[in-house]
Design a protein around this motif. Sequence first.
Motif, mmCIF file in Angstrom:
data_model
loop_
_atom_site.group_PDB
_atom_site.id
_atom_site.type_symbol
_atom_site.label_atom_id
_atom_site.label_comp_id
_atom_site.label_asym_id
_atom_site.label_seq_id
_atom_site.Cartn_x
_atom_site.Cartn_y
_atom_site.Cartn_z
ATOM 1 N N ARG A 1 0.835 -1.211 0.000
ATOM 2 C CA ARG A 1 0.000 0.000 0.000
ATOM 3 C C ARG A 1 0.863 1.251 0.000
ATOM 4 O O ARG A 1 0.537 2.245 -0.652
ATOM 5 C CB ARG A 1 -0.922 0.005 1.224
ATOM 6 C CG ARG A 1 -2.057 -0.986 1.147
ATOM 7 C CD ARG A 1 -3.107 -0.669 2.197
ATOM 8 N NE ARG A 1 -2.563 -0.722 3.546
ATOM 9 C CZ ARG A 1 -2.561 -1.807 4.303
ATOM 10 N NH1 ARG A 1 -3.054 -2.950 3.820
ATOM 11 N NH2 ARG A 1 -2.070 -1.781 5.523
ATOM 12 N N ARG A 2 1.978 1.214 0.744
ATOM 13 C CA ARG A 2 2.870 2.375 0.775
ATOM 14 C C ARG A 2 3.467 2.641 -0.599
ATOM 15 O O ARG A 2 3.549 3.803 -1.036
ATOM 16 C CB ARG A 2 3.976 2.141 1.798
ATOM 17 C CG ARG A 2 4.942 3.303 1.931
ATOM 18 C CD ARG A 2 6.066 2.987 2.883
ATOM 19 N NE ARG A 2 5.589 2.827 4.244
ATOM 20 C CZ ARG A 2 6.390 2.533 5.271
ATOM 21 N NH1 ARG A 2 7.693 2.364 5.061
ATOM 22 N NH2 ARG A 2 5.899 2.402 6.487
ATOM 23 N N LYS A 3 3.892 1.569 -1.290
ATOM 24 C CA LYS A 3 4.447 1.751 -2.634
ATOM 25 C C LYS A 3 3.402 2.292 -3.599
ATOM 26 O O LYS A 3 3.686 3.167 -4.417
ATOM 27 C CB LYS A 3 4.994 0.420 -3.140
ATOM 28 C CG LYS A 3 6.258 -0.045 -2.430
ATOM 29 C CD LYS A 3 6.751 -1.370 -2.999
ATOM 30 C CE LYS A 3 8.016 -1.850 -2.288
ATOM 31 N NZ LYS A 3 8.490 -3.149 -2.820
ATOM 32 N N GLU A 4 2.169 1.756 -3.503
ATOM 33 C CA GLU A 4 1.100 2.239 -4.384
ATOM 34 C C GLU A 4 0.802 3.708 -4.120
ATOM 35 O O GLU A 4 0.571 4.490 -5.054
ATOM 36 C CB GLU A 4 -0.147 1.395 -4.185
ATOM 37 C CG GLU A 4 -0.012 -0.047 -4.685
ATOM 38 C CD GLU A 4 -1.231 -0.880 -4.360
ATOM 39 O OE1 GLU A 4 -2.095 -0.371 -3.608
ATOM 40 O OE2 GLU A 4 -1.316 -2.021 -4.838
ATOM 41 N N HIS A 5 0.786 4.075 -2.855
ATOM 42 C CA HIS A 5 0.533 5.475 -2.509
ATOM 43 C C HIS A 5 1.652 6.373 -3.038
ATOM 44 O O HIS A 5 1.379 7.456 -3.590
ATOM 45 C CB HIS A 5 0.422 5.603 -0.994
ATOM 46 C CG HIS A 5 0.159 7.001 -0.527
ATOM 47 N ND1 HIS A 5 -1.005 7.684 -0.814
ATOM 48 C CD2 HIS A 5 0.928 7.856 0.208
ATOM 49 C CE1 HIS A 5 -0.953 8.888 -0.286
ATOM 50 N NE2 HIS A 5 0.212 9.017 0.340
ATOM 51 N N ALA A 6 2.899 5.932 -2.876
ATOM 52 C CA ALA A 6 4.024 6.718 -3.387
ATOM 53 C C ALA A 6 3.956 6.848 -4.905
ATOM 54 O O ALA A 6 4.243 7.914 -5.472
ATOM 55 C CB ALA A 6 5.345 6.077 -2.958
ATOM 56 N N THR B 1 2.850 10.044 -9.773
ATOM 57 C CA THR B 1 2.059 10.254 -10.991
ATOM 58 C C THR B 1 1.387 11.611 -10.985
ATOM 59 O O THR B 1 1.380 12.335 -11.991
ATOM 60 C CB THR B 1 1.003 9.138 -11.123
ATOM 61 O OG1 THR B 1 1.659 7.868 -11.092
ATOM 62 C CG2 THR B 1 0.227 9.283 -12.412
ATOM 63 N N LEU B 2 0.814 11.973 -9.842
ATOM 64 C CA LEU B 2 0.158 13.282 -9.741
ATOM 65 C C LEU B 2 1.165 14.411 -9.918
ATOM 66 O O LEU B 2 0.876 15.415 -10.590
ATOM 67 C CB LEU B 2 -0.542 13.404 -8.382
ATOM 68 C CG LEU B 2 -1.776 12.525 -8.167
ATOM 69 C CD1 LEU B 2 -2.272 12.636 -6.736
ATOM 70 C CD2 LEU B 2 -2.895 12.934 -9.133
#
Length: 748
Positions: free
Chosen positions: A324-329, A334-335
């Motif tokens: 989840r941390r990697k996905e959030h990063a 991307t943003l």
Amino acid sequence: SGSCGGPRASAMDVDPQIVEFQDTGFLVTYDAVPRKVYEEKYLPQKTPIVIDCGAYEIRAGYASDPQPRLRFRSLVSRNRTKDGKGFCTLVGNKIPYAEAYRLKPRSPFDRNVICHFESMEHILDHVFDGLGINGSSAVDHPIILTEAVCNPNYSRAKMSQLLFECYHVPYISYGIGELFSYWYHHRTETKSSLDLTDGLIISSSHEVSLIIPILDGKPDFMSTACIPVGGLQSHRFLFDSLLLKYPQHARHLSLNRCHELANRFAALAPGDFLDELKIMQKFYGNEEKTGRTPQYSPIMIQLPFTEYKPKEETEEEKKKRLKRRKEHAERLRTLAAKRRESKLTERQQTLEGYDQLASQYSSSAISETEFLQQLKQGGFEDQDDFEKHHKLLRKKVEGTLARMQGEDATKEPQEEDDKNNGQRSEKERFPLLFVDPSTLTEDQKKEKRKQLLLKSAEAGRARRRREKEQAQQALEMREKQEQTNYEKNPQDYISGLHLKRQRLIEAREKRKSSERRKNLASKRRALRAVMGQNPSEKGEDDFGANEEDWQLYKKMAQSRGEIMGDDSASEEEKEELQWLEKLLQKYDPDTMKKELEENYPQAHDFQIELFVERVKLPEILYQPSIIGLEVTGLAEALEGVFRTLGAAKRDRASKNIVVVGGNSMYPNFCKRLLYHVRSICPTGLPVKVTHARSPVLGSWLGARDFVNLLGEDFKVKACITRKDYEEKGRQWFREHTFSNIYYPTPKK
């Protein structure tokens, strides 16, 4: 000889214990009378209403009731409604206990005298509503009210005006609450008499304490003493003391909770206060070193607390959390990339507009006048300003493009980079770097700068990869060595790790403490210099003679971001400490887990202690200087009253000392008072100190019995009418056994 009695003398002799706040709120006794019951029972007989106006609480009821129907705090809170269009008035116990401080309630009393009659009107409305008179146009009942000793004429006149003109009361009588309570205490001895027995009244209430001699059936007001100390001052003192002692628990403390602590745990020292403090001091240090233990042991108050229990992660949960941390990063990256691309597109469009405008002007497609007009419309001052912004914008766009190309290059897989690097030489990848700069065109120069950036980025990545591989190899070798040492002797190995870690922590703490001392010394020298004092006692400039002086330059370097030797040493210690903790987590996880749990907030971190405060709190009555009041205490005031009375009257009064008032409910109150009276009076003089039968409700019960004993004569012998109010003046009242003496206000 002497004797004393009290309602409770050993309620506080308890073992050390941990207790919690009860938070029961204010005492609630509000037995409202229904309108139908009022019309059937009280209205036909015009039953008199008895109101005991106390600075702490109001007690009200009908004279035919065995107890007051209404008991509520003497507080009024008037605040705006949530919509802000009106006001909401809360009286007494209707003020929420938890929100009493936020609502800022106001008392109509200044000490024991009614001064704010707007608030008093709200209280009287609350009283009459509770007694069932809320549907009537007038309060058609005689009323007897208690008032302060030597109540000012102005206060009594305003009360008469309020009752006669606002509520249209037919009869009003005023009496002193302490005299009613004293008479009610002796009521069983003289059932049909209104005479007062010779004696002395000691009254300690919410805001004041009084000493009233009773001689020849009348109160001696000329010898009466008043001390501006009561329960309120004690509660505020406890509140301030706990705030200073436990500032971290300020949100759990309030004046209401301090009131609760005083009622539950405070007690007077039965004899000398300083002797009791000395015993407490010895007990606090070591209980076995003193021959006598203190009468009251420490009390621990447990504050609201929720224990923190860390949840142990499984391997699967840890993987999910890292994922989840990697996905959030990745989402954040991307943003950020989208924002950069959007901003770059906007700048490129602006740059194209600038290029087009400059091209039109250089090709004479537009005249100079039109060119300058367009520059002004674009917000530029002149042509130089436009060219300056044009170049700056082009530089920003090119720099952003170069950085984006470098980031894209770093995102390529490492295997592909190695493959490409192996297939293509540096000259093939960056050809322009090997060409003579004088032969390059403008576009080729721009491309050469891009290739130079890419080459630098590639070299940096290669260097970081090598450093990372070397660090990983060194770490693996160190871990193998540590594993070998552990397998040789696990117990000694773990003990050695703990010892190294402890020494490292102590060294860091010692250095921090030394730095703090040096900082304080530097501040003192600077302060002395500012105050015009010579920092050196010898009057010489000895800066640099001590090693501490050079810490100034280190601090200046640190503020500039420079790295000093101490900082690097500190970083090495920090890394070594992290390494030791990592090893201990691996080889001794139970001990590390236990140590970690001890660092979490525990129940004992949310406790406050009451020990000396238990006897110091009520001691304010005898020593007001504890809270900074320059007034006499109860013992000195009592000695002054006896001196004023003389020996003969003192001997008559000391045989019958009666204690009244809610602030006299502390354990040992009568014992302590007897201790001081015996020290004042001659040896062998009979002295008797007793608590009243009802120290709190005695004033209301005495006023009720006074009305019932007089019967129909009550209106004639003790009351004033509307006619008396209009003819004799607002300040006039009818005197009786339990009233003040009327003295007309002098005319100017």
